[in-house]
Every structure is written in C-alpha cells, then in structure tokens.
Design a protein around this motif. Structure first.
Motif, PDB file in Angstrom:
ATOM      1  N   LEU A 181       7.930   7.737 -13.904  1.00  0.00           N
ATOM      2  CA  LEU A 181       6.896   6.876 -13.347  1.00  0.00           C
ATOM      3  C   LEU A 181       7.186   5.408 -13.614  1.00  0.00           C
ATOM      4  O   LEU A 181       6.914   4.547 -12.773  1.00  0.00           O
ATOM      5  CB  LEU A 181       5.531   7.259 -13.942  1.00  0.00           C
ATOM      6  N   MET A 182       7.736   5.125 -14.779  1.00  0.00           N
ATOM      7  CA  MET A 182       8.056   3.742 -15.114  1.00  0.00           C
ATOM      8  C   MET A 182       9.285   3.243 -14.372  1.00  0.00           C
ATOM      9  O   MET A 182       9.608   2.055 -14.419  1.00  0.00           O
ATOM     10  CB  MET A 182       8.285   3.608 -16.623  1.00  0.00           C
ATOM     11  N   ALA A 183      10.001   4.148 -13.680  1.00  0.00           N
ATOM     12  CA  ALA A 183      11.197   3.741 -12.946  1.00  0.00           C
ATOM     13  C   ALA A 183      10.849   2.920 -11.707  1.00  0.00           C
ATOM     14  O   ALA A 183      11.662   2.124 -11.238  1.00  0.00           O
ATOM     15  CB  ALA A 183      12.006   4.973 -12.539  1.00  0.00           C
ATOM     16  N   PHE A 184       9.649   3.102 -11.155  1.00  0.00           N
ATOM     17  CA  PHE A 184       9.262   2.349  -9.969  1.00  0.00           C
ATOM     18  C   PHE A 184       9.006   0.885 -10.331  1.00  0.00           C
ATOM     19  O   PHE A 184       8.429   0.598 -11.381  1.00  0.00           O
ATOM     20  CB  PHE A 184       8.000   2.940  -9.346  1.00  0.00           C
ATOM     21  N   PRO A 185       9.420  -0.037  -9.474  1.00  0.00           N
ATOM     22  CA  PRO A 185       9.112  -1.447  -9.738  1.00  0.00           C
ATOM     23  C   PRO A 185       7.607  -1.672  -9.738  1.00  0.00           C
ATOM     24  O   PRO A 185       6.869  -1.045  -8.983  1.00  0.00           O
ATOM     25  CB  PRO A 185       9.797  -2.180  -8.583  1.00  0.00           C
ATOM     26  N   SER A 186       7.140  -2.578 -10.581  1.00  0.00           N
ATOM     27  CA  SER A 186       5.702  -2.809 -10.716  1.00  0.00           C
ATOM     28  C   SER A 186       5.081  -3.275  -9.411  1.00  0.00           C
ATOM     29  O   SER A 186       3.930  -2.950  -9.103  1.00  0.00           O
ATOM     30  CB  SER A 186       5.442  -3.839 -11.817  1.00  0.00           C
ATOM     31  N   GLU A 187       5.853  -4.035  -8.615  1.00  0.00           N
ATOM     32  CA  GLU A 187       5.320  -4.534  -7.348  1.00  0.00           C
ATOM     33  C   GLU A 187       5.002  -3.389  -6.390  1.00  0.00           C
ATOM     34  O   GLU A 187       4.022  -3.450  -5.636  1.00  0.00           O
ATOM     35  CB  GLU A 187       6.313  -5.491  -6.691  1.00  0.00           C
ATOM     36  N   LEU A 188       5.805  -2.324  -6.405  1.00  0.00           N
ATOM     37  CA  LEU A 188       5.550  -1.177  -5.540  1.00  0.00           C
ATOM     38  C   LEU A 188       4.240  -0.499  -5.936  1.00  0.00           C
ATOM     39  O   LEU A 188       3.428  -0.129  -5.079  1.00  0.00           O
ATOM     40  CB  LEU A 188       6.714  -0.189  -5.633  1.00  0.00           C
ATOM     41  N   VAL A 189       4.029  -0.344  -7.242  1.00  0.00           N
ATOM     42  CA  VAL A 189       2.802   0.293  -7.720  1.00  0.00           C
ATOM     43  C   VAL A 189       1.582  -0.538  -7.350  1.00  0.00           C
ATOM     44  O   VAL A 189       0.566  -0.017  -6.879  1.00  0.00           O
ATOM     45  CB  VAL A 189       2.870   0.497  -9.244  1.00  0.00           C
ATOM     46  N   LEU A 190       1.672  -1.854  -7.562  1.00  0.00           N
ATOM     47  CA  LEU A 190       0.549  -2.727  -7.229  1.00  0.00           C
ATOM     48  C   LEU A 190       0.249  -2.699  -5.733  1.00  0.00           C
ATOM     49  O   LEU A 190      -0.920  -2.648  -5.325  1.00  0.00           O
ATOM     50  CB  LEU A 190       0.865  -4.165  -7.669  1.00  0.00           C
ATOM     51  N   ALA A 191       1.292  -2.712  -4.920  1.00  0.00           N
ATOM     52  CA  ALA A 191       1.106  -2.735  -3.469  1.00  0.00           C
ATOM     53  C   ALA A 191       0.473  -1.449  -2.962  1.00  0.00           C
ATOM     54  O   ALA A 191      -0.477  -1.484  -2.174  1.00  0.00           O
ATOM     55  CB  ALA A 191       2.443  -2.987  -2.777  1.00  0.00           C
ATOM     56  N   ILE A 192       0.982  -0.312  -3.394  1.00  0.00           N
ATOM     57  CA  ILE A 192       0.434   0.950  -2.884  1.00  0.00           C
ATOM     58  C   ILE A 192      -0.987   1.163  -3.391  1.00  0.00           C
ATOM     59  O   ILE A 192      -1.842   1.723  -2.677  1.00  0.00           O
ATOM     60  CB  ILE A 192       1.343   2.150  -3.284  1.00  0.00           C
ATOM     61  N   ALA A 193      -1.287   0.700  -4.607  1.00  0.00           N
ATOM     62  CA  ALA A 193      -2.647   0.830  -5.130  1.00  0.00           C
ATOM     63  C   ALA A 193      -3.621   0.004  -4.300  1.00  0.00           C
ATOM     64  O   ALA A 193      -4.676   0.489  -3.882  1.00  0.00           O
ATOM     65  CB  ALA A 193      -2.696   0.391  -6.586  1.00  0.00           C
ATOM     66  N   GLY A 194      -3.255  -1.249  -4.034  1.00  0.00           N
ATOM     67  CA  GLY A 194      -4.139  -2.126  -3.267  1.00  0.00           C
ATOM     68  C   GLY A 194      -4.346  -1.651  -1.844  1.00  0.00           C
ATOM     69  O   GLY A 194      -5.473  -1.621  -1.335  1.00  0.00           O
ATOM     70  N   LEU A 195      -3.277  -1.248  -1.177  1.00  0.00           N
ATOM     71  CA  LEU A 195      -3.379  -0.794   0.214  1.00  0.00           C
ATOM     72  C   LEU A 195      -4.149   0.522   0.315  1.00  0.00           C
ATOM     73  O   LEU A 195      -4.921   0.735   1.261  1.00  0.00           O
ATOM     74  CB  LEU A 195      -1.975  -0.642   0.813  1.00  0.00           C
ATOM     75  N   ALA A 196      -3.969   1.404  -0.658  1.00  0.00           N
ATOM     76  CA  ALA A 196      -4.665   2.687  -0.625  1.00  0.00           C
ATOM     77  C   ALA A 196      -6.166   2.534  -0.817  1.00  0.00           C
ATOM     78  O   ALA A 196      -6.940   3.415  -0.430  1.00  0.00           O
ATOM     79  CB  ALA A 196      -4.098   3.612  -1.708  1.00  0.00           C
ATOM     80  N   LEU A 197      -6.579   1.406  -1.386  1.00  0.00           N
ATOM     81  CA  LEU A 197      -7.997   1.202  -1.692  1.00  0.00           C
ATOM     82  C   LEU A 197      -8.723   0.332  -0.674  1.00  0.00           C
ATOM     83  O   LEU A 197      -9.926   0.091  -0.827  1.00  0.00           O
ATOM     84  CB  LEU A 197      -8.128   0.565  -3.085  1.00  0.00           C
ATOM     85  N   LEU A 198      -8.038  -0.129   0.352  1.00  0.00           N
ATOM     86  CA  LEU A 198      -8.683  -1.013   1.326  1.00  0.00           C
ATOM     87  C   LEU A 198      -9.891  -0.352   1.988  1.00  0.00           C
ATOM     88  O   LEU A 198     -10.933  -0.995   2.188  1.00  0.00           O
ATOM     89  CB  LEU A 198      -7.665  -1.437   2.397  1.00  0.00           C
ATOM     90  N   GLY A 199      -9.779   0.919   2.342  1.00  0.00           N
ATOM     91  CA  GLY A 199     -10.894   1.619   2.981  1.00  0.00           C
ATOM     92  C   GLY A 199     -12.100   1.710   2.070  1.00  0.00           C
ATOM     93  O   GLY A 199     -13.245   1.506   2.511  1.00  0.00           O
ATOM     94  N   SER A 200     -11.877   1.990   0.783  1.00  0.00           N
ATOM     95  CA  SER A 200     -12.977   2.091  -0.167  1.00  0.00           C
ATOM     96  C   SER A 200     -13.626   0.737  -0.422  1.00  0.00           C
ATOM     97  O   SER A 200     -14.845   0.635  -0.587  1.00  0.00           O
ATOM     98  CB  SER A 200     -12.473   2.687  -1.490  1.00  0.00           C
ATOM     99  N   ILE A 201     -12.796  -0.317  -0.456  1.00  0.00           N
ATOM    100  CA  ILE A 201     -13.340  -1.666  -0.635  1.00  0.00           C
ATOM    101  C   ILE A 201     -14.219  -2.044   0.548  1.00  0.00           C
ATOM    102  O   ILE A 201     -15.328  -2.577   0.385  1.00  0.00           O
ATOM    103  CB  ILE A 201     -12.200  -2.687  -0.810  1.00  0.00           C
ATOM    104  N   ALA A 202     -13.730  -1.757   1.746  1.00  0.00           N
ATOM    105  CA  ALA A 202     -14.507  -2.069   2.950  1.00  0.00           C
ATOM    106  C   ALA A 202     -15.822  -1.308   2.968  1.00  0.00           C
ATOM    107  O   ALA A 202     -16.881  -1.861   3.304  1.00  0.00           O
ATOM    108  CB  ALA A 202     -13.684  -1.749   4.201  1.00  0.00           C
ATOM    109  N   GLY A 203     -15.780  -0.029   2.585  1.00  0.00           N
ATOM    110  CA  GLY A 203     -16.997   0.770   2.548  1.00  0.00           C
ATOM    111  C   GLY A 203     -17.991   0.252   1.526  1.00  0.00           C
ATOM    112  O   GLY A 203     -19.202   0.192   1.788  1.00  0.00           O
TER     113      GLY A 203
END
Length: 396
Positions: free
Chosen positions: A315-337
């Motif tokens: 899990l730590m092998a992924f670059p931090s930017e990838l984790v931050l990006a996928i987390a933010g994009l995956a939550l856009l629908g919940s934020i909008a709701g």
C-alpha cells in the motif's frame, strides 16, 4: 448467498478504494504513535495487525448481519494525540497500553448508556450534512493540491474520471484508479523497496496504569475519537440515508478496542472518509447493495492484518499523490449530496454553511478537531437565528 448476488464490480472497487485510502493516507500516523512509545519493529507490525483485525471483524460481521454498510476505522487524529502525548510525557509502551484500555472503557460507557446517540439525534440534518461535506471537502482539496507535485498524474486522473463519468459512470472510480496506477507504473513512481515478505506476529504488552497517562493520553484520545471520528461517522450514516443502531455500534468499537489494545489497537471508531466511499452513490445506486462494499473492505482489512508486513508495504508503494487524487475524486458525489442537503432549506442555510466552513478549515482547539467545532459553531448560529421564532415552511 445474498452477498454474492448483491456484489458488483462497483461495490468491489469501492471496498478496495476505501482500504487504499485508509492505509496509504494514514498508516504513517500509526508508525509515529507506536515509535513515540518506544515500539520495536515487531511491535509496530503488531499495532497494524491489531487495528486491521479489529476494523475487519467490526466491519464484516455487522455489515452482513444488518445488510447495511457498517464501516469501522482506526482513529487517525487519535494516533496523532498518542504520538504527541508520548513524546511530551515520555510514557512507556506499557503505560500507553494501559491508557488505551481505559479509553476503551470510556467508549463502551458512551455507547452502552446511549448518551452519544442522544446527542447526535438533536443535531439537525442540515448541520449533519454540512459536517459531512466539510470533512470530505478537505480530501477533495488535497486531491487537487496534489497537482503541485504531480501535475501529469492528477490531471490525467481527473480527465479519466470526467470521461468515465460520461461514458460509464458506474465504474468511474475503478477506471480512474487503473489509469492512475498505470501512469505511476510507467513513470516509475511505484516504490517496491518497502515491501518485505513476512507474516504479522501479534505482540502482547502487559499494561501499566498511571494517572498521568490517563490525563495525557486517555482523555484526549477519547474526546478526539468521539468528536473527530464518531461524530462525522454518524453524519455519514445519516446523510447516506441509513438507520443504524448507533449506540450498539459504538459499544462494539469499545469492546473491540479493549480486546486489541494490549497488541496496539489504541482506538477503533465509526469510519467517516472510508464510510463515505462505501455508502455513497459511487459504490452502487441501490442503497440495499452497498453493504457489499463494506464487507469487501472488511475482508481486505483482515487479510492486511494477517499479512501486515507485506500488505502495508504494498500500500505504501503507491505515490501519495495517487492516493490523494483517487480519494478526492471518489468522494465528489458524497460531497455534492451533503452540500445539497445542507443548503436545501433557507432557514437553516447560513448555519449549515458555517458548519461546513469551520469543519473544512481544519482548525483544532484544545486538541479537538474541526468536526466538533463545526457542529458547535453551526448550532450556535442556528440557535441565535431561530430561537423564539415560529417555525417556517421548509420550502420557503
């Protein structure tokens, strides 16, 4: 079995993303907390094992029983509290374990007496939804801020997300994740050096109890866990449209914390960020099937617990930017709701906006996070504006 009939690619992916976000974005806090108490490498692995097993069991079992997505997480801000207190007070590992056990007792009491659920039932839905949007909004901001250090990766993932939302909205998150991983692999950003082939071995530590550890670790850890973790966790559940036995779930996390504390499980609580991923529309459009995402997440937690040394490195092998990006994009629908619910009624709109902004600010006062202060600020605003006035039609 109903679970396999309800399981879909989107819920399976949501479970994977939740695990990725949970570990890759905050496992460093666990290391820091353990090391601040003088942990050996074996004890650090034991901490990851204990937290993973506790989260896995407390996520899988109630999710299957209730057929609702029950998401349990470790207390990330609680880990920061432990690290800070340990470094300042010079506490031993035994004293830290004793403090965790005392904190677990307090969590059980909070759940068994029902006082936490009674407090939550008095918070208006508009404020709960604004709280949810504020908590998740920080991750969305971090997703776009990651473009400063990895612009190509973040922009590519954003374009992939937008395109997938138009052509295959149900699988937007999984396609975005695959694009991000592919780019990281091609550009050589995957770091495999931290991966080691070893199974986790739980290490028991005999607790030692002290008043100073209770005041410096137990009480701040309890307050932060309840205010900064369980509070937004309940907000996610309510805003997602689920009715759950909150008091029993809180009690369950306290009991699990007590069991796993001697091995490093310092605090378990309701999830917020990971819960939003598995309870939101991105997991599945049907509320009755989103529990499968939680089960997948819980099973992966258990696997990580059994193979902590290997999986944590992966899990730590992924670059931090990838984790931050996928987390933010995956939550856009919940934020909008959340924002939609928060701002729906004019007579609650300003108080909800204050809750959202204070929560989003990330301000911490007296060691308590912005989620708690956001609700306090919004409640004060709502009281000042509405006390003594006749109820207005919500549609006005």
């Amino acid at each position: 079995m109903r679970f396999f009939r309800d399981l879909t690619l989107s819920t399976f992916t949501a479970g994977i993303v939740a695990v990725l976000v949970a570990f890759a974005s905050s496992v460093a806090v666990v290391y820091q907390a353990a090391q601040a108490l003088g942990a050996t490498p074996a004890q650090v692995t034991s901490w990851v094992w204990a937290l993973s097993m506790g989260m896995g069991l407390c996520t899988v079992i109630p999710s299957l029983m209730l057929k609702k997505p029950v998401m349990i997480a470790w207390s990330t801000p609680g880990g920061a509290v432990v690290a800070t207190a340990a470094m300042a007070g010079g506490f031993t590992m035994a004293e830290g374990i004793g403090a965790f056990l005392m904190g677990a007792v307090l969590i059980v009491l909070a759940g068994a007496t029902g006082w936490f659920e009674r407090v939550m039932s008095r918070i208006p839905m508009a404020l709960a939804a604004a709280l949810l949007a504020g908590v998740l909004g920080r991750f969305a901001l971090d997703a776009f801020s990651a473009a400063r250090t990895a612009p190509a990766l973040v922009v590519l993932m954003l374009l992939a997300y937008l395109l997938a939302r138009r052509l295959a909205p149900r699988y937007a998150v999984v396609l975005t994740l695959l694009v991000g991983v592919a780019h990281a692999a091609v550009s050589g950003q995957l770091q495999w050096s931290g991966v080691s082939l070893e199974l986790a071995r739980p290490v028991f530590t005999m607790p030692a109890f002290s008043f100073s550890a209770f005041m410096s670790i137990t009480l701040p850890l309890f307050v932060v866990t309840m205010a900064s973790q369980n509070l937004p966790g309940v907000a996610v559940i309510r805003a997602s449209g689920y009715q759950m036995p909150i008091s029993r779930l809180i009690t369950m996390t306290g009991v699990a914390t007590f069991i796993f504390a001697p091995f490093g499980g310092y605090a378990l609580n309701l999830g917020a960020i990971t819960a939003a991923i598995c309870t939101g529309p991105g997991a599945h459009e049907d509320l009755s099937k989103r529990y499968t995402a939680a089960v997948v997440c819980g099973v992966l937690y258990l696997i990580i617990g059994l193979f902590a040394g290997v999986i944590t490195g992966l899990l730590m092998a992924f670059p931090s930017e990838l984790v931050l990006a996928i987390a933010g994009l995956a939550l856009l629908g919940s934020i909008a709701g959340g924002l939609s619910q928060a701002l729906a009624h004019e007579n609650e709109r300003e108080a909800a906006l204050i809750t959202f902004l204070v929560t989003l600010s990330g301000v911490a006062i007296a060691g308590v996070g912005s989620a708690f202060w956001g609700v306090v600020a919004g409640s004060i605003a709502l009281f000042v504006q509405q006390y003594g006035r006749k109820p207005r039609n919500p549609s006005s």
